[in-house]
Enzyme design. Sequence first.
Site, PDB file in Angstrom:
ATOM      1  N   SER A   1      41.234  15.417  23.759  1.00 29.27           N
ATOM      2  CA  SER A   1      41.615  16.559  24.589  1.00 29.27           C
ATOM      3  C   SER A   1      41.454  16.226  26.066  1.00 29.27           C
ATOM      4  CB  SER A   1      40.737  17.765  24.243  1.00 29.27           C
ATOM      5  OG  SER A   1      40.900  18.805  25.182  1.00 29.27           O
TER       6      SER A   1
ATOM      7  N   TYR B   1      32.966  21.922  23.222  1.00 24.59           N
ATOM      8  CA  TYR B   1      34.235  21.421  22.679  1.00 24.59           C
ATOM      9  C   TYR B   1      34.573  20.065  23.284  1.00 24.59           C
ATOM     10  CZ  TYR B   1      39.293  20.962  22.073  1.00 24.59           C
ATOM     11  OH  TYR B   1      40.541  20.478  21.784  1.00 24.59           O
TER      12      TYR B   1
END
Length: 338
Positions: free
Chosen positions: A130, A155
Amino acid sequence: MKGKIFITGVAGFIGYHLCKRLLSEGASVIGLDNLNSYYDVNLKKARLKNLYKLNGNFKFFHDDLENIQIVESIFKVDKPEIVFNLAAQAGVRYSIENPDAFTRTNILGFNNLLSVCSKNNIKHIIYASSSSVYGGNTSLPYSEKKSADHPVSIYAATKKANELYAHCYSHLYSIPITGLRFFTVYGPWGRPDMAYFMFTKSILEDQKIQIYNHGEMFRDFTFIDDIVESLIRIMHIPPKRNDTFDKKNPSSDSSWAPHRVFNIGNSDAIKLIDFIEKIEKVIGKKATKDFLPMQKGDVESTLADTKLLENWINFKPNTKLEVGLSKFVEWYKVFYKK
């Protein structure tokens, strides 16, 4: 396409579109998804229903990557040769509220998959990282050569951990592995927790939209079809060892192991408030706006330097934002009967 392809997170946004494209081209696909309730399970089931309608060579398992026995069974029986790991617990803000879910799925689940792959004849693993890994880095555009060691959300930390795990397995077992730092992906069948989805829903339902950091944010949006085209091309080009890698002066964009990490985005950031205006124009209706401060774990700007990937696969995303948003809004109105 010869050889079976295993896609985790196949009922997710990107996994669904990738599987649909592969099946339409005659590939044999094994899919796994736990259909968790982080967002509307009915949307995930509708995606799966569409995949079954294609009448392709598709086999689905409703299970978790944390269940290593089911993963081992899939590899023993179905013997996939290409692996796409798109399963993950998503949500930057949600990761701060529920970090355990991210540790289980994003780290334990991914390690289980890598462990099983290391014992099988896998030609290429492609996994989702990501843009969040860039965290506190404010030097734009984000480049694979720049630091990604200061995450600002749980995350992001799990996605950085994925890159480290992947490199170790690639080094230890000589498995070709490619990591992809996704920037904001949008399009039909998208995730309801994403801003463009929530904005569209709120505008159509005459609800106020929440705009964080008072709209002073920039995002690099990439249309789903461009993402899938990139993934298909990447699949056919597994990384190789870099025998000239200088361990005394290591670079983060390469390795002596057959492991590479690429940014995958549009390399064209747009200001959030301008993005909202484009949605308003497509819908033909103005939004009622509620301007709020920055949320924990969020970053002000993202912008991808995608030259490494473009040179690798000879492709650059080319869908104009207005075109992609029109396709999304059209799908949304049909699916939700608006």
